[in-house]
Design a protein around this motif. Sequence first.
Motif, PDB file in Angstrom:
ATOM      1  N   VAL A  78       0.826  -1.206   0.000  1.00 24.12           N
ATOM      2  CA  VAL A  78       0.000   0.000   0.000  1.00 24.12           C
ATOM      3  C   VAL A  78       0.861   1.256   0.000  1.00 24.12           C
ATOM      4  CG1 VAL A  78      -1.848   1.226   1.236  1.00 24.12           C
ATOM      5  CG2 VAL A  78      -1.819  -1.258   1.207  1.00 24.12           C
ATOM      6  N   GLY A  79       2.153   1.127   0.301  1.00 25.49           N
ATOM      7  CA  GLY A  79       3.037   2.271   0.283  1.00 25.49           C
ATOM      8  C   GLY A  79       2.814   3.223   1.447  1.00 25.49           C
ATOM      9  N   THR A  80       3.211   4.478   1.247  1.00 21.30           N
ATOM     10  CA  THR A  80       3.165   5.435   2.355  1.00 21.30           C
ATOM     11  C   THR A  80       1.768   5.974   2.621  1.00 21.30           C
ATOM     12  OG1 THR A  80       3.752   7.317   0.946  1.00 21.30           O
ATOM     13  CG2 THR A  80       5.557   6.105   1.980  1.00 21.30           C
ATOM     14  N   LYS A  81       0.768   5.482   1.909  1.00 21.61           N
ATOM     15  CA  LYS A  81      -0.614   5.773   2.294  1.00 21.61           C
ATOM     16  C   LYS A  81      -0.864   5.293   3.721  1.00 21.61           C
ATOM     17  CE  LYS A  81      -5.348   5.309   0.467  1.00 21.61           C
ATOM     18  NZ  LYS A  81      -6.155   4.823  -0.677  1.00 21.61           N
TER      19      LYS A  81
ATOM     20  N   ILE B 219      -9.261  -6.076   4.385  1.00 22.75           N
ATOM     21  CA  ILE B 219      -8.749  -7.102   3.466  1.00 22.75           C
ATOM     22  C   ILE B 219      -9.872  -8.061   3.070  1.00 22.75           C
ATOM     23  CG2 ILE B 219      -7.167  -9.057   3.239  1.00 22.75           C
ATOM     24  CD1 ILE B 219      -5.233  -7.535   5.089  1.00 22.75           C
ATOM     25  N   ALA B 220     -10.653  -8.497   4.049  1.00 22.85           N
ATOM     26  CA  ALA B 220     -11.761  -9.417   3.766  1.00 22.85           C
ATOM     27  C   ALA B 220     -12.777  -8.767   2.837  1.00 22.85           C
ATOM     28  CB  ALA B 220     -12.427  -9.849   5.067  1.00 22.85           C
ATOM     29  N   LEU B 221     -13.081  -7.488   3.059  1.00 26.59           N
ATOM     30  CA  LEU B 221     -14.027  -6.793   2.190  1.00 26.59           C
ATOM     31  C   LEU B 221     -13.482  -6.690   0.769  1.00 26.59           C
ATOM     32  CD1 LEU B 221     -16.635  -5.254   1.745  1.00 26.59           C
ATOM     33  CD2 LEU B 221     -15.521  -3.196   2.648  1.00 26.59           C
TER      34      LEU B 221
ATOM     35  N   HIS C 294      -8.112   2.596  10.095  1.00 28.42           N
ATOM     36  CA  HIS C 294      -7.465   1.405   9.541  1.00 28.42           C
ATOM     37  C   HIS C 294      -8.404   0.512   8.739  1.00 28.42           C
ATOM     38  CE1 HIS C 294      -4.238   2.554  12.271  1.00 28.42           C
ATOM     39  NE2 HIS C 294      -5.133   2.598  13.257  1.00 28.42           N
ATOM     40  N   ASP C 295      -9.619   0.969   8.467  1.00 28.41           N
ATOM     41  CA  ASP C 295     -10.620   0.092   7.853  1.00 28.41           C
ATOM     42  C   ASP C 295     -10.609   0.103   6.330  1.00 28.41           C
ATOM     43  OD1 ASP C 295     -11.465   2.729   7.910  1.00 28.41           O
ATOM     44  OD2 ASP C 295     -13.586   2.225   8.125  1.00 28.41           O
ATOM     45  N   THR C 296      -9.795   0.954   5.699  1.00 28.33           N
ATOM     46  CA  THR C 296      -9.806   1.024   4.233  1.00 28.33           C
ATOM     47  C   THR C 296      -8.526   0.519   3.581  1.00 28.33           C
ATOM     48  OG1 THR C 296      -8.992   3.310   4.223  1.00 28.33           O
ATOM     49  CG2 THR C 296     -11.393   2.987   4.241  1.00 28.33           C
ATOM     50  N   VAL C 297      -7.391   0.570   4.295  1.00 26.99           N
ATOM     51  CA  VAL C 297      -6.124   0.224   3.651  1.00 26.99           C
ATOM     52  C   VAL C 297      -6.056  -1.256   3.277  1.00 26.99           C
ATOM     53  CG1 VAL C 297      -4.776   2.130   4.590  1.00 26.99           C
ATOM     54  CG2 VAL C 297      -5.037   0.030   5.937  1.00 26.99           C
ATOM     55  N   GLY C 298      -6.842  -2.089   3.950  1.00 29.32           N
ATOM     56  CA  GLY C 298      -6.897  -3.495   3.557  1.00 29.32           C
ATOM     57  C   GLY C 298      -7.508  -3.678   2.179  1.00 29.32           C
ATOM     58  N   ILE C 299      -8.500  -2.840   1.858  1.00 25.91           N
ATOM     59  CA  ILE C 299      -9.086  -2.876   0.511  1.00 25.91           C
ATOM     60  C   ILE C 299      -8.025  -2.489  -0.514  1.00 25.91           C
ATOM     61  CG2 ILE C 299     -10.886  -1.950  -1.007  1.00 25.91           C
ATOM     62  CD1 ILE C 299     -12.533  -1.353   1.507  1.00 25.91           C
ATOM     63  N   ASP C 300      -7.257  -1.445  -0.195  1.00 22.91           N
ATOM     64  CA  ASP C 300      -6.160  -1.037  -1.083  1.00 22.91           C
ATOM     65  C   ASP C 300      -5.207  -2.198  -1.349  1.00 22.91           C
ATOM     66  OD1 ASP C 300      -6.427   1.920  -1.534  1.00 22.91           O
ATOM     67  OD2 ASP C 300      -6.355   1.974   0.643  1.00 22.91           O
ATOM     68  N   LEU C 301      -4.859  -2.918  -0.288  1.00 25.49           N
ATOM     69  CA  LEU C 301      -3.896  -4.009  -0.419  1.00 25.49           C
ATOM     70  C   LEU C 301      -4.384  -5.057  -1.407  1.00 25.49           C
ATOM     71  CD1 LEU C 301      -1.214  -5.169   0.707  1.00 25.49           C
ATOM     72  CD2 LEU C 301      -2.597  -6.457   2.340  1.00 25.49           C
ATOM     73  N   VAL C 302      -5.638  -5.445  -1.280  1.00 25.38           N
ATOM     74  CA  VAL C 302      -6.209  -6.435  -2.199  1.00 25.38           C
ATOM     75  C   VAL C 302      -6.283  -5.867  -3.612  1.00 25.38           C
ATOM     76  CG1 VAL C 302      -8.242  -7.828  -2.731  1.00 25.38           C
ATOM     77  CG2 VAL C 302      -7.524  -7.533  -0.350  1.00 25.38           C
ATOM     78  N   ALA C 303      -6.760  -4.639  -3.722  1.00 25.17           N
ATOM     79  CA  ALA C 303      -6.956  -4.027  -5.039  1.00 25.17           C
ATOM     80  C   ALA C 303      -5.668  -3.966  -5.840  1.00 25.17           C
ATOM     81  CB  ALA C 303      -7.539  -2.624  -4.879  1.00 25.17           C
ATOM     82  N   MET C 304      -4.579  -3.585  -5.184  1.00 28.07           N
ATOM     83  CA  MET C 304      -3.316  -3.448  -5.908  1.00 28.07           C
ATOM     84  C   MET C 304      -2.853  -4.771  -6.504  1.00 28.07           C
ATOM     85  SD  MET C 304      -2.746  -0.257  -5.838  1.00 28.07           S
ATOM     86  CE  MET C 304      -1.058  -0.134  -6.386  1.00 28.07           C
ATOM     87  N   CYS C 305      -3.202  -5.873  -5.863  1.00 29.04           N
ATOM     88  CA  CYS C 305      -2.802  -7.190  -6.354  1.00 29.04           C
ATOM     89  C   CYS C 305      -3.778  -7.754  -7.381  1.00 29.04           C
ATOM     90  CB  CYS C 305      -2.663  -8.161  -5.189  1.00 29.04           C
ATOM     91  SG  CYS C 305      -1.387  -7.713  -3.989  1.00 29.04           S
ATOM     92  N   VAL C 306      -5.072  -7.730  -7.053  1.00 27.12           N
ATOM     93  CA  VAL C 306      -6.042  -8.375  -7.946  1.00 27.12           C
ATOM     94  C   VAL C 306      -6.194  -7.611  -9.263  1.00 27.12           C
ATOM     95  CG1 VAL C 306      -7.296  -9.477  -6.069  1.00 27.12           C
ATOM     96  CG2 VAL C 306      -8.060  -7.234  -6.883  1.00 27.12           C
TER      97      VAL C 306
END
Length: 342
Positions: free
Chosen positions: A61-64, A120-122, A74-86
């Motif tokens: 996710v980088g420096t975001k 991440i789950a979302l 902390h509830d949105t960066v998990g979505i970022d993590l998945v998005a960058m990969c998928v």
Amino acid sequence: MDYREAGVDVEAGRAFVNDIRSLVHSTFRPEVLGGLGGFGGCFQLPTGYKEPVLVSGTDGVGTKLKIAHSLQRHDTVGIDLVAMCVNDVLTSGAEPLFFLDYVATGKLEREQLTQVVAGIALGCKQAGCALLGGETAEMPGFYQMGEYDLAGFCVGIVEKSQMLDTSQVQIGDIAIALPSTGVHSNGYSLVRKIIDDHGLDWEDTPNLLDGKTLAETFLTPTKIYVKPILAAQKSGLDIHGMAHITGGGLPENLPRCLGKGQAIQIESQHLSIPPLFQWLAETGGVSPTAMYNTFNMGIGFVILVPPTQVSQAISFLESHNIMAFAIGEVISGSGELIGLPT
């Protein structure tokens, strides 16, 4: 002395696994074998493939994350993590199957990291993939208290005969842009410098941002394009190439889906710069060239289709609430983008 006195709380780690168990299970697909807690996650390949090809991707996710840390959101960066990969895996035409995460922190704070895993789950649900497993590393003295880092890993599948590998792209294909939801997860070192240099607060609401705070704006998660794009392919749309617009913006990412001897002529009059990027350019005094080489500039994903299918593609994406638009054409060249604003 014991491990806890050295800064690692094993019992807290076990409790954290129990906290997230239901979140992980909520993402499972029928192909998942077993549950959470083994040394490895097991996944059975879907049936119906003649020559299945597995496509893998990894990112962070980088420096975001620095913004999430400072704002305790902390509830949105998990979505970022998945998005960058998928979204990366998707560019090969692959359907994401499963995802694994790596979370490293100085001290395990259960509530904080449960929020991360919930994101991440979302994200996995939005992409249709299973959160198959992960690793949480408590590393006192390595990270500042209250901070953590994330890495993600994804595996997808595609029929070999349907895999996109640049050879399908043809001269005359049209580039159709899918809008981003903002900065996504790239360029945040520059974002934070602009905000710090001007003494701004994350709760400030600049006029160009239509009443939103800087925090709301820059913690908006990355758009996941998997389901509408896979649905478009299944509907019969002939997609010849795809690009995920991440670090390096359009100039670095769009040429990656081109074949040898090809370039893209951008029709700059079709580019509509969202107010967020106008604000960054004006506030930071950033040139158009630097902006396009750093940010997605409002375009998160691009597909290349034959000219006869442009209307069909745009209509289909609009039916999935994505206001897509044509931005250019594949021409002869050597991998460059021609016509971007300078």
